[in-house]
Write an enzyme that holds these catalytic residues in place. Structure first.
Site, mmCIF file in Angstrom:
data_model
loop_
_atom_site.group_PDB
_atom_site.id
_atom_site.type_symbol
_atom_site.label_atom_id
_atom_site.label_comp_id
_atom_site.label_asym_id
_atom_site.label_seq_id
_atom_site.Cartn_x
_atom_site.Cartn_y
_atom_site.Cartn_z
ATOM 1 N N GLY A 235 -10.622 -3.429 2.809
ATOM 2 C CA GLY A 235 -9.668 -2.835 4.479
ATOM 3 C C GLY A 235 -9.875 -1.716 4.829
ATOM 4 O O GLY A 235 -10.204 -1.133 4.287
ATOM 5 N N ARG B 149 -14.191 -8.124 -0.547
ATOM 6 C CA ARG B 149 -12.926 -7.030 0.822
ATOM 7 C C ARG B 149 -12.501 -5.957 0.765
ATOM 8 O O ARG B 149 -12.063 -5.610 -0.262
ATOM 9 C CB ARG B 149 -11.998 -8.491 1.134
ATOM 10 C CG ARG B 149 -10.873 -8.270 2.376
ATOM 11 C CD ARG B 149 -10.068 -6.882 1.356
ATOM 12 N NE ARG B 149 -9.367 -6.947 3.441
ATOM 13 C CZ ARG B 149 -8.105 -6.548 3.130
ATOM 14 N NH1 ARG B 149 -7.883 -5.259 1.827
ATOM 15 N NH2 ARG B 149 -7.789 -5.950 4.163
ATOM 16 N N THR C 115 0.792 -0.893 0.335
ATOM 17 C CA THR C 115 0.019 0.229 0.431
ATOM 18 C C THR C 115 0.821 1.000 0.097
ATOM 19 O O THR C 115 1.874 1.474 0.347
ATOM 20 C CB THR C 115 -0.914 0.183 1.665
ATOM 21 O OG1 THR C 115 -1.939 -1.015 0.408
ATOM 22 C CG2 THR C 115 -1.578 1.134 1.566
#
Ligand code: ASP
Length: 319
Positions: A213, A211, A183
């Site tokens: 995060g 999903r 990231t």
């Protein structure tokens, strides 16, 4: 004299000097320096923190070495779903997108969400519709194809496993063997004393079920508040969501009177270690203090400030 500073990261994790070839180390460092320069030049010209973090993150999103934008990892379906967030510490305004496809620079879309949507977070197809309406640049699927990310996915796509940006490296893979989070993020203080934070990610390889995060969630992976600090995180998102990491750093400063260094130390080196997590974050405050804090072996990171610091590093020491 006006004070300004910019810090960036490109993920933390098990990153040892022995894992990177000299050539790859140079490529990572060049990528970090380019991103740092892109944001810092704006600050030097009197630009604001928000534009600086956007510019720095865009540069990292354009670099296939990092898990964001062009280098985003593959989902279980074999495509790319990206999450990102930007926050203005002056107003506490924020813009975020989650599970977006086909957006060349998700962080640009976040800024547009913040300024023009009347909302804080947009997801999936709705976010894409909004992007098209606002003239935000899109890119075809091929743009997001990177051979080494594809191999990462092929290795686990038939399983229920999902993983952060880590793998055993293939011969031609620029991603070193081991565990790392790819990231990207940037935090800045501008010459007007305002803070901003931006974070962008492809999330986890082989992720399923839409999903999401921590990266697009205000207070979890990204936060900025002129009263305290600007923070951008990297690590296993599920834990960052539960620990509300970025806001926790800010709260320790606001309610406990911790310095930036004390707050980062408490969260990264104590709380998250107790949760058994390898991770890192970058943070700045309005006094130009900065932290590039991690409890893993390394973190792709950089710092440039009006006091003359200009440094990029990867490993646990100063390098
Ligand atoms: N925090 C990101 C996520 O869980 C991963 C990372 O930092 O690389 O989506």
């Amino acid at each position: 004299m006006s004070k300004f500073t910019l810090a960036i990261h490109g993920g933390a994790g098990t990153i040892l000097k022995s894992m990177l070839t000299p050539e790859l180390e140079i490529r990572y460092k060049q990528g970090l320096q380019e991103a740092l320069d892109a944001g810092y030049q704006l600050l030097q010209k009197g630009g604001n923190a928000l534009d600086a973090v956007e510019a720095a993150v865009c540069a990292l999103e354009d670099n296939p070495l990092f898990n964001a934008g062009k280098g985003a990892v593959y989902t279980h379906q074999g495509d790319h779903e990206m999450d990102a967030c930007i926050m203005d510490g002056r107003t506490l305004d924020a813009g975020a997108v989650c599970g977006v496809k086909s957006i060349k620079n998700p962080i640009r879309l976040c800024k547009s969400v913040m300024l023009h949507s009347g909302h804080v977070m947009l997801s999936g197809e709705g976010a894409l519709d909004f992007a098209i309406q606002r003239g935000i640049e899109t890119a075809p699927d091929e743009y997001f194809h990177t051979p080494f990310r594809y191999e990462q996915w092929i290795e686990i796509r038939d399983s229920d496993a999902y993983q952060l940006d880590h793998r055993k490296s293939a011969e031609d893979s620029p991603i070193p063997e081991g565990k790392k989070f790819g990231t990207v993020g940037a935090v800045a203080l501008d010459s007007f004393g305002n803070l901003a934070a931006a974070t962008s990610t492809g999330g986890m390889t082989n992720k399923k079920y839409g999903r999401i995060g921590d990266s697009p969630v205000v207070g979890a992976g990204n936060y900025a508040n002129n009263q305290t600090c600007a923070v951008s995180c990297t690590g296993h998102g599920e834990f960052f969501l539960r620990a509300v990491v970025a806001y926790d750093v800010s709260c320790l400063m606001e309610y406990r009177g911790y310095t930036l260094a004390q707050a980062c130390e408490e969260v990264v080196k104590n709380k998250l270690v107790k949760m058994g997590r390898e991770n890192g974050l970058i943070a700045v405050d309005t006094q130009k203090n900065y932290q590039l804090c991690f409890n893993s072996e390394g973190m792709y990171r950089g710092i440039q400030s009006s006091s003359g610091i200009n440094h990029v590093a990867i490993y646990g020491d100063h390098d």
